[in-house]
Design an enzyme around this catalytic site. Structure first.
Site, mmCIF file in Angstrom:
data_model
loop_
_atom_site.group_PDB
_atom_site.id
_atom_site.type_symbol
_atom_site.label_atom_id
_atom_site.label_comp_id
_atom_site.label_asym_id
_atom_site.label_seq_id
_atom_site.Cartn_x
_atom_site.Cartn_y
_atom_site.Cartn_z
ATOM 1 N N HIS A 133 0.854 -1.178 0.000
ATOM 2 C CA HIS A 133 0.000 0.000 0.000
ATOM 3 C C HIS A 133 0.890 1.227 0.000
ATOM 4 O O HIS A 133 1.935 1.239 0.639
ATOM 5 C CB HIS A 133 -0.903 0.011 1.248
ATOM 6 C CG HIS A 133 -2.056 0.937 1.101
ATOM 7 N ND1 HIS A 133 -1.956 2.297 1.307
ATOM 8 C CD2 HIS A 133 -3.342 0.697 0.736
ATOM 9 C CE1 HIS A 133 -3.134 2.844 1.083
ATOM 10 N NE2 HIS A 133 -3.990 1.915 0.728
ATOM 11 N N ASP A 137 -7.728 -5.351 0.372
ATOM 12 C CA ASP A 137 -8.274 -6.245 -0.649
ATOM 13 C C ASP A 137 -7.817 -7.690 -0.506
ATOM 14 O O ASP A 137 -8.308 -8.561 -1.224
ATOM 15 C CB ASP A 137 -7.883 -5.737 -2.044
ATOM 16 C CG ASP A 137 -8.684 -4.511 -2.406
ATOM 17 O OD1 ASP A 137 -9.831 -4.418 -1.942
ATOM 18 O OD2 ASP A 137 -8.171 -3.654 -3.141
HETATM 19 N N1 ACO Z 1 4.218 -7.503 -4.336
HETATM 20 C C1 ACO Z 1 5.579 -7.538 -4.380
HETATM 21 N N2 ACO Z 1 6.344 -6.473 -4.148
HETATM 22 C C2 ACO Z 1 5.739 -5.337 -3.870
HETATM 23 C C3 ACO Z 1 4.325 -5.229 -3.807
HETATM 24 C C4 ACO Z 1 3.566 -6.374 -4.068
HETATM 25 N N3 ACO Z 1 2.240 -6.347 -4.030
HETATM 26 N N4 ACO Z 1 3.982 -3.956 -3.519
HETATM 27 C C5 ACO Z 1 5.135 -3.280 -3.405
HETATM 28 N N5 ACO Z 1 6.197 -4.113 -3.616
HETATM 29 C C6 ACO Z 1 7.626 -3.753 -3.586
HETATM 30 C C7 ACO Z 1 8.009 -3.111 -4.918
HETATM 31 O O1 ACO Z 1 8.445 -4.052 -5.863
HETATM 32 C C8 ACO Z 1 9.095 -2.168 -4.499
HETATM 33 O O2 ACO Z 1 10.278 -2.906 -4.346
HETATM 34 P P1 ACO Z 1 11.706 -2.277 -4.774
HETATM 35 O O3 ACO Z 1 11.864 -1.080 -3.901
HETATM 36 O O4 ACO Z 1 12.674 -3.363 -4.529
HETATM 37 O O5 ACO Z 1 11.570 -1.905 -6.225
HETATM 38 C C9 ACO Z 1 8.651 -1.692 -3.115
HETATM 39 O O6 ACO Z 1 7.825 -2.755 -2.591
HETATM 40 C C10 ACO Z 1 7.855 -0.408 -3.166
HETATM 41 O O7 ACO Z 1 6.798 -0.613 -4.088
HETATM 42 P P2 ACO Z 1 6.085 0.517 -4.927
HETATM 43 O O8 ACO Z 1 5.438 -0.081 -6.128
HETATM 44 O O9 ACO Z 1 7.050 1.652 -5.145
HETATM 45 O O10 ACO Z 1 4.992 0.978 -3.906
HETATM 46 P P3 ACO Z 1 3.821 1.932 -4.240
HETATM 47 O O11 ACO Z 1 3.521 2.638 -2.985
HETATM 48 O O12 ACO Z 1 4.084 2.749 -5.440
HETATM 49 O O13 ACO Z 1 2.632 0.947 -4.667
HETATM 50 C C11 ACO Z 1 0.725 -0.388 -4.664
HETATM 51 C C12 ACO Z 1 1.569 0.647 -3.882
HETATM 52 C C13 ACO Z 1 0.393 0.167 -6.063
HETATM 53 C C14 ACO Z 1 -0.569 -0.619 -3.922
HETATM 54 C C15 ACO Z 1 1.553 -1.683 -4.776
HETATM 55 O O14 ACO Z 1 1.886 -2.149 -3.496
HETATM 56 C C16 ACO Z 1 0.831 -2.754 -5.569
HETATM 57 O O15 ACO Z 1 0.867 -2.732 -6.814
HETATM 58 N N6 ACO Z 1 0.157 -3.733 -4.875
HETATM 59 C C17 ACO Z 1 -0.565 -4.773 -5.552
HETATM 60 C C18 ACO Z 1 -1.934 -4.256 -6.034
HETATM 61 C C19 ACO Z 1 -2.908 -4.043 -4.894
HETATM 62 O O16 ACO Z 1 -3.102 -4.884 -4.025
HETATM 63 N N7 ACO Z 1 -3.576 -2.885 -4.942
HETATM 64 C C20 ACO Z 1 -4.606 -2.523 -3.948
HETATM 65 C C21 ACO Z 1 -4.133 -1.396 -3.066
HETATM 66 S S1 ACO Z 1 -5.328 -1.027 -1.840
HETATM 67 C C22 ACO Z 1 -6.511 -0.163 -2.669
HETATM 68 O O17 ACO Z 1 -6.291 0.512 -3.601
HETATM 69 C C23 ACO Z 1 -7.848 -0.275 -2.156
#
Ligand code: ACO
Length: 390
Positions: A271, A325
């Site tokens: 998140h 979720d």
């Molecule tokens: N699985 C694996 N690795 C992850 C995940 C994940 N779900 N989420 C974040 N990371 C890792 C990234 O790869 C990144 O690693 P790095 O620094 O080595 O490159 C680090 O954690 C930071 O991730 P970002 O993508 O920069 O985090 P951001 O805050 O931009 O993204 C998001 C948040 C979009 C929710 C992301 O975690 C994601 O895509 N999750 C999966 C989709 C999801 O469940 N969305 C629902 C969110 S809740 C809602 O909207 C109601």
């Protein structure tokens, strides 16, 4: 022709934050979260307290009007919602014409946009227009979602039943059967948990539309479109598909390793704000356990727990934990909802937050007009067609 390499910004450029990360776009009194502590409050009330003691209708009132309602106000609001649950037959007919294989979020977005044609609400700053838009949208979204769910499988829509509360009535309109009280209460809590979440993508999208003084139906249909994507509300559907694909808890570790090695995200984890487990995921997990204790276990729940266990050792250092979720889809599945209806149920809840922000925004409105950093070229010659090459 002059060209500036795309990675070089001019000293005159304002600071650039992709996705507006960390840039405040509003002053708001609606909700607050602390992503390090796992704290979420609506109007200063903790989410776990609301989940335990409130109802969705009361919480929606709190979010939109700023205070918990007194008895008379709650009775009036509840009665107004019940009185506006019905949808016009033209809305039902419109949905009948949509493709059977289309996504229910698209159907919901189309139906909500069409609603606005029946209830023109131009003077959005008027209190009466605001109240009637709030009531109609909160009351009619469940009717639209349930009607589309039934029509898609060839059944007729079931009209709302006045003596059932908001969540129970939705379950009734889906199945035609009086809902089990525990299931109805769990759904009501799910709606509370999803009702609002500070400045997120769909709320921002709604506010951009609101800032043009478009009506609430247009605002909500914009927000629905934004909620749909898998990085936002669409994740709950993706989680369930992922759990089905994994199939059994023993396969969780290999799945996780494979996905992470390929640089893929695991749906339902991570998140932008929370760097600990999302407080709503904690509540949803315990609701799932309550449902399973009553109605029998779901094998997918065990797969989810295995993913969570394995993910902690691999992703906790990055602050990646289950979000709202991760467990919601398993709960909705146990209620008999098909996966592509999980996000519409999310929208039935989040409409409260969208409307709260709409009401707040138009009190002191400024049209959103951000800027951009131009990275293209200047002063090109217009070449006649024959001289442009392939
Ligand atoms: N699985 C694996 N690795 C992850 C995940 C994940 N779900 N989420 C974040 N990371 C890792 C990234 O790869 C990144 O690693 P790095 O620094 O080595 O490159 C680090 O954690 C930071 O991730 P970002 O993508 O920069 O985090 P951001 O805050 O931009 O993204 C998001 C948040 C979009 C929710 C992301 O975690 C994601 O895509 N999750 C999966 C989709 C999801 O469940 N969305 C629902 C969110 S809740 C809602 O909207 C109601």
């Amino acid at each position: 022709m002059t060209e500036r390499p795309s990675n070089v910004s001019s000293p005159a450029d304002p600071p650039f934050s992709p996705g507006l990360a960390g840039i405040p776009v509003a002053r708001s009194k609606i909700s607050y979260l602390d992503g390090q502590k796992g704290l979420l409050e609506y109007r200063g009330l903790r989410i776990d307290v609301l989940a335990q003691r409130s109802t969705f209708v009361e919480t929606a009132y709190l979010l939109i009007f700023g205070e918990l309602p007194g008895e008379a106000a709650l009775n009036r609001f509840t009665a107004d919602l019940i009185a506006h649950r019905q949808i016009k037959f033209r809305i039902t007919d419109l949905m009948k014409c949509l493709p059977e294989g289309g996504h229910p979020m698209d159907a919901l977005q189309a139906a909500v946009a069409a609603l606005g044609m029946f209830y023109p609400a131009k003077h959005v700053k008027g209190r009466d227009v605001q109240y009637s838009s709030v009531v109609r949208l909160l009351a009619k979204l469940p009717t639209i979602v349930a009607a589309y769910a039934r029509m898609r499988r060839g059944d007729n829509p079931i009209p709302p039943q006045d003596d059932l509360d908001h969540a129970a009535n939705f379950l009734y309109m889906l199945t035609g059967k009086p809902p089990d009280p525990l299931t109805a209460r769990v759904l009501d809590v799910c709606l509370i948990l999803h009702a609002e979440h500070t400045m997120n993508a769909s709320t921002f999208s709604g506010l951009v539309t609101a800032s043009t003084l478009a009506d609430a139906y247009t605002v909500v249909s914009s927000a629905i479109g934004t909620l749909m994507g898998p990085l936002h509300g669409g994740a709950n559907e993706e989680v369930l598909l992922m759990l089905r694909e994994i199939g059994s808890p023993e396969k969780a570790r290999a799945y996780l390793d494979r996905q992470l090695a390929a640089g893929e995200k695991i749906m339902g984890l991570g998140h932008r704000e929370y760097k600990v487990k999302d407080p709503r995921a904690v509540i949803l997990q315990s609701l799932a356990k309550e449902l399973f204790a009553r109605f029998g276990k779901s094998p997918l729940y065990e797969v989810a727990e295995a993913i969570e266990r394995e993910a902690v050792t691999r992703l906790a250092a990055k602050g990646v934990y289950p979000n709202v979720d991760f467990y919601s889809g398993i709960v909705y599945q146990k209620m008999g909802l098909e996966p592509d209806f999980f996000t519409p149920v999310f929208a039935m809840a989040r409409v409260a937050g969208w409307l709260a922000h709409w009401v707040e925004q138009i009190q002191d409105n400024h049209i959103f007009r951000p800027t951009e950093i131009y990275e293209g070229v200047h002063g090109r010659d217009y070449l006649p067609l024959g001289q442009r090459g392939a």
